[in-house]
Scaffold this motif. Structure first.
Motif, PDB file in Angstrom:
ATOM      1  N   TYR A  77       0.860  -1.183   0.000  1.00 52.80           N
ATOM      2  CA  TYR A  77       0.000   0.000   0.000  1.00 52.80           C
ATOM      3  C   TYR A  77       0.893   1.229   0.000  1.00 52.80           C
ATOM      4  O   TYR A  77       1.923   1.248   0.664  1.00 52.80           O
ATOM      5  CB  TYR A  77      -0.909   0.019   1.239  1.00 52.80           C
ATOM      6  CG  TYR A  77      -1.732   1.275   1.353  1.00 52.80           C
ATOM      7  CD1 TYR A  77      -2.892   1.431   0.602  1.00 52.80           C
ATOM      8  CD2 TYR A  77      -1.336   2.318   2.180  1.00 52.80           C
ATOM      9  CE1 TYR A  77      -3.641   2.585   0.685  1.00 52.80           C
ATOM     10  CE2 TYR A  77      -2.079   3.489   2.267  1.00 52.80           C
ATOM     11  CZ  TYR A  77      -3.230   3.611   1.516  1.00 52.80           C
ATOM     12  OH  TYR A  77      -3.964   4.760   1.598  1.00 52.80           O
ATOM     13  N   GLU A  78       0.467   2.246  -0.732  1.00 58.40           N
ATOM     14  CA  GLU A  78       1.196   3.513  -0.690  1.00 58.40           C
ATOM     15  C   GLU A  78       0.278   4.661  -1.057  1.00 58.40           C
ATOM     16  O   GLU A  78      -0.672   4.498  -1.816  1.00 58.40           O
ATOM     17  CB  GLU A  78       2.426   3.496  -1.596  1.00 58.40           C
ATOM     18  CG  GLU A  78       2.160   3.546  -3.065  1.00 58.40           C
ATOM     19  CD  GLU A  78       3.445   3.660  -3.866  1.00 58.40           C
ATOM     20  OE1 GLU A  78       4.250   4.572  -3.603  1.00 58.40           O
ATOM     21  OE2 GLU A  78       3.625   2.835  -4.765  1.00 58.40           O
ATOM     22  N   ASN A  79       0.555   5.797  -0.444  1.00 60.35           N
ATOM     23  CA  ASN A  79      -0.076   7.049  -0.825  1.00 60.35           C
ATOM     24  C   ASN A  79       0.967   8.150  -0.647  1.00 60.35           C
ATOM     25  O   ASN A  79       2.155   7.846  -0.544  1.00 60.35           O
ATOM     26  CB  ASN A  79      -1.378   7.300  -0.033  1.00 60.35           C
ATOM     27  CG  ASN A  79      -1.156   7.432   1.448  1.00 60.35           C
ATOM     28  OD1 ASN A  79      -0.087   7.834   1.917  1.00 60.35           O
ATOM     29  ND2 ASN A  79      -2.187   7.101   2.223  1.00 60.35           N
ATOM     30  N   ASN A  80       0.555   9.384  -0.561  1.00 60.84           N
ATOM     31  CA  ASN A  80       1.515  10.483  -0.459  1.00 60.84           C
ATOM     32  C   ASN A  80       2.207  10.545   0.898  1.00 60.84           C
ATOM     33  O   ASN A  80       3.205  11.254   1.038  1.00 60.84           O
ATOM     34  CB  ASN A  80       0.828  11.826  -0.724  1.00 60.84           C
ATOM     35  CG  ASN A  80       0.389  11.953  -2.156  1.00 60.84           C
ATOM     36  OD1 ASN A  80       0.960  11.327  -3.042  1.00 60.84           O
ATOM     37  ND2 ASN A  80      -0.629  12.751  -2.399  1.00 60.84           N
TER      38      ASN A  80
END
Length: 135
Positions: free
Chosen positions: A50-53
């Motif tokens: 999972y990744e976001n900013n």
């Protein structure tokens, strides 16, 4: 001068010395060896789940959860909340600044800031465990 108040407690001095060896020698060295050993396996621990900013979660995230809980369980001295976070942030300093800048061979230790933030978030379950253990 009044030397009557000068008392040396050698038992506590030895415990503090052993504590320093554990905190600044054994824990960082074992952390380094675990990362080096796991990195040599034929498995991509940096695979992004999972990744976001703001955060990046990979398999190292779960290793951080496991390791911080193991520290809570097996740390041989009284572990305060402050000392726990000192160990967590100390490891992030070692992993992202000290090792990559001191040993170019281990530049792969350096993480994206989102990954570092994820590692710190991974310590929260162990912090709750420590909180309830200390109360």
């Amino acid at each position: 001068m009044n030397y009557n108040n000068l008392i040396i407690d050698y038992n506590n001095l030895i415990i503090d010395y052993n504590n320093l060896i554990l905190d600044y020698g054994v824990l960082p060295l074992s952390g380094f060896l675990v990362v080096k050993c796991l990195s040599s396996l034929n498995f991509d621990f940096s695979y992004k789940l999972y990744e976001n900013n703001f955060i990046l979660i990979d398999y190292w995230f779960f290793i951080h959860i496991l390791n911080t809980n193991l520290i809570i369980l097996f740390y041989p001295y009284k572990l305060s909340n402050y000392k726990f976070w000192y160990i967590v942030f100390g490891w992030e300093f070692i992993e992202n600044i000290l090792i990559p800048h001191s040993f170019k061979k281990y530049i792969f230790f350096k993480e994206d800031i989102r990954d570092t933030f994820g590692d710190i978030i991974a310590s929260i379950p162990a912090f709750y465990f420590l909180y309830f253990k200390n109360t």
